[in-house]
Design an enzyme around this catalytic site. Structure first.
Site, PDB file in Angstrom:
ATOM      1  N   ARG A  21      -3.110  62.831  39.703  1.00 18.78           N
ATOM      2  CA  ARG A  21      -1.784  63.115  39.164  1.00 18.78           C
ATOM      3  C   ARG A  21      -1.432  64.595  39.238  1.00 18.78           C
ATOM      4  O   ARG A  21      -0.286  64.953  39.467  1.00 18.78           O
ATOM      5  CB  ARG A  21      -1.675  62.641  37.711  1.00 18.78           C
ATOM      6  CG  ARG A  21      -1.534  61.147  37.598  1.00 18.78           C
ATOM      7  CD  ARG A  21      -1.175  60.723  36.189  1.00 18.78           C
ATOM      8  NE  ARG A  21      -0.913  59.297  36.168  1.00 18.78           N
ATOM      9  CZ  ARG A  21       0.233  58.742  36.436  1.00 18.78           C
ATOM     10  NH1 ARG A  21       1.276  59.495  36.751  1.00 18.78           N
ATOM     11  NH2 ARG A  21       0.394  57.429  36.407  1.00 18.78           N
ATOM     12  N   ASP A  30      14.935  59.332  44.003  1.00 17.91           N
ATOM     13  CA  ASP A  30      15.904  60.276  43.442  1.00 17.91           C
ATOM     14  C   ASP A  30      15.885  61.529  44.316  1.00 17.91           C
ATOM     15  O   ASP A  30      15.470  62.601  43.892  1.00 17.91           O
ATOM     16  CB  ASP A  30      15.533  60.604  41.992  1.00 17.91           C
ATOM     17  CG  ASP A  30      16.657  61.339  41.273  1.00 17.91           C
ATOM     18  OD1 ASP A  30      17.778  61.361  41.800  1.00 17.91           O
ATOM     19  OD2 ASP A  30      16.407  61.887  40.192  1.00 17.91           O
ATOM     20  N   GLU A  72       6.172  54.774  40.889  1.00 19.88           N
ATOM     21  CA  GLU A  72       5.918  56.013  40.152  1.00 19.88           C
ATOM     22  C   GLU A  72       5.359  57.092  41.071  1.00 19.88           C
ATOM     23  O   GLU A  72       5.716  58.274  40.962  1.00 19.88           O
ATOM     24  CB  GLU A  72       4.948  55.768  38.993  1.00 19.88           C
ATOM     25  CG  GLU A  72       4.701  57.044  38.186  1.00 19.88           C
ATOM     26  CD  GLU A  72       3.888  56.809  36.927  1.00 19.88           C
ATOM     27  OE1 GLU A  72       3.622  57.806  36.221  1.00 19.88           O
ATOM     28  OE2 GLU A  72       3.518  55.655  36.658  1.00 19.88           O
ATOM     29  N   GLU A  83      -7.144  54.984  37.333  1.00 23.11           N
ATOM     30  CA  GLU A  83      -6.361  54.449  36.224  1.00 23.11           C
ATOM     31  C   GLU A  83      -6.346  52.929  36.306  1.00 23.11           C
ATOM     32  O   GLU A  83      -6.613  52.334  37.356  1.00 23.11           O
ATOM     33  CB  GLU A  83      -4.928  54.997  36.281  1.00 23.11           C
ATOM     34  CG  GLU A  83      -4.837  56.480  35.968  1.00 23.11           C
ATOM     35  CD  GLU A  83      -3.397  56.967  35.875  1.00 23.11           C
ATOM     36  OE1 GLU A  83      -2.479  56.118  35.910  1.00 23.11           O
ATOM     37  OE2 GLU A  83      -3.190  58.190  35.768  1.00 23.11           O
TER      38      GLU A  83
END
Length: 471
Positions: free
Chosen positions: A124, A228, A171, A160
């Site tokens: 991450r 986006d 994500e 994860e």
């Protein structure tokens, strides 16, 4: 496509009925023919002598949603073809079809020909670094495989809990695009007046990096993920082969466009009033730089006679010439992934919707398309409290709720009703926060005792929604 051509002998051709008789016979046997009258539906590709063999030849008849379904089907077929080829290669060489996994905590992609999926493993805190390094080693065939993303701990040893059925990938793309289009990275500039990102003419990044950005956007489209990206419509016009001009400048640089329009409309002495030469100016790391629009343009003043030519050259340089190499690399990466025949069905406005989704959020649509499980129904008090809270949220928190439940904060091409949000009862009233399965657009909501408690717990969850499993 339907092919009605036949190979026959001269004797057979003499026995064939006339075209009029053939059409009458075809009509009588058509599945929608009603003897004795009534309406008839005629499919263009089914009649002899017709020019149209497929609705794909007349894409203006198709809705954007229908074109998206065609693109998705094309992607699925390509993925199945590549997976089949990989499995056959593994079988012939006596290797397991699933490929070889990374070992010793090393972060790498399964890009060998035997892998049945494009597997990315990223930390991450290093999403962009890990992802781009792994994508760089992919062949075009690898990019066609179904994408599977795994988030790792910072040391790269612990994965994860999330299993990628679509939500983890969404994500991943959101985090990656946010970093790629950040002005701090230097590949794109953020235009405050239009709130759009554009290619930086002064970027120090290699063209390979811009090609990787195009690959990332192509992968998102190919895997049905909305981004986006904040690119102007001009970028999608260029992707589809259109050449932008002065009319497109207003979307990206509205103030500059207004100034150039004043130049064109001015009735007085243009040369002495505007004091412009055939030069363009841009900023590179705090330093102003000039570029001649014509050979010797620094010494050619803009006058009433040549001002239209100046505006044309200036717009072309700003939207095309100044970023020609960067955009060419970006477009190459994009078409490398999803440049199949289905993409040609889209207009550039539809490509923008395909990549970025709908900009507005209609939560009433989402409410109308929602369904419920575990004892919830649309008249249940907790469900009514939920929609009362959601409809009253400001737009930014609505986007956070979408991100929490679906892994994306944008509406798909068909609107929020197409998401089919699932609201499932997650036990009786408790202090637990709501949870979500982003792969299935599912919200797991405890049966809270009051609207106030539901609102407090829901906002806590969406404001802290990053990661899969307990941290």
């Amino acid at each position: 496509l339907v092919d009605h051509t036949q190979q026959s002998s001269p004797q057979t051709q003499q026995q064939q009925p006339s075209p009029q008789q053939q059409q009458q016979q075809q009509y009588q046997h058509h599945p929608h023919h009603r003897p004795g009258g009534g309406s008839t539906v005629v499919v263009p590709g089914l009649l002899p002598g017709g020019d149209i063999r497929s609705l794909c030849e007349v894409p203006f008849l198709l809705t954007t949603e229908a074109k998206q379904n065609i693109l998705r089907d094309e992607a699925t077929l390509q993925q199945q073809h590549v997976v089949h080829a990989s499995a056959m290669a593994a079988l012939l060489q006596g290797l397991p079809a699933g490929g070889i996994e990374a070992s010793n905590g090393e972060l790498r992609i399964s890009v060998d020909a035997m892998s049945l999926a494009l597997g990315l493993k990223v930390r991450r805190g290093h999403v962009m670094e890990d992802a781009l390094r792994q994508i760089r080693g992919c062949s075009p065939q690898d990019l066609k495989k179904p994408l599977r993303v795994t988030f790792l701990s910072e040391d790269g040893k612990v994965a994860e809990e999330g299993v990628d059925q679509g939500g983890v990938s969404r994500e991943f793309f959101q985090l990656l695009v946010c970093q790629l289009f950040s002005p701090d990275y230097g590949m794109f500039v953020y235009v405050e007046e239009s709130r759009c990102c554009w290619f930086s003419p002064a970027s120090l990044e290699s063209l390979d990096e811009f090609e990787l950005v195009g690959i990332v956007l192509g992968l998102a489209c190919y895997n049905g993920v909305i981004l986006d990206a904040h690119l102007p419509l001009t970028a999608y016009k260029k992707l589809m082969g259109h050449v932008p001009g002065f009319a497109d400048l207003s979307e990206l640089y509205p103030d500059l466009s207004d100034g150039l329009q004043q130049l064109l409309d001015f009735q007085g002495d243009v040369e002495s009033t505007f004091c412009r030469n055939f030069e363009a100016e841009y900023e590179a790391f705090g330093e102003k730089k000039q570029v001649e629009l014509l050979p010797g343009g620094a010494h050619i003043p803009v006058t009433a006679d040549n001002r239209f030519h100046f505006v044309e050259l200036y717009s072309a340089w700003l939207l095309t010439g100044s970023v020609a190499d960067q955009f060419a690399a970006f477009a190459s990466g994009f078409h490398r992934v999803c440049g199949g025949p289905a993409l040609s069905l889209f207009r550039y406005e539809e490509v923008e919707l395909l990549v970025e989704g709908l900009p507005h959020l209609d939560f009433l649509q989402m409410q109308a398309g929602a369904h419920y499980e575990g004892g919830y129904h649309d008249k249940h008090p907790t469900v009514q409290h939920l929609w009362s809270v959601l409809l009253a949220l400001p737009i930014e928190e609505k986007r956070q709720f979408l991100q929490f439940c679906t892994g994306c904060d944008r509406a798909p091409v068909a609107g929020l009703a197409a998401l089919k949000l699932l609201v499932q009862r997650s036990g009786p009233d408790s202090e637990k926060l709501p949870t979500a399965h982003t792969c299935f657009n599912a919200l797991l909501l405890p049966d809270y005792s009051s609207k106030e408690k539901l609102q407090r717990k829901l906002l806590t969850a969406i404001h802290n929604a990053q990661g899969f499993g307990l941290q």
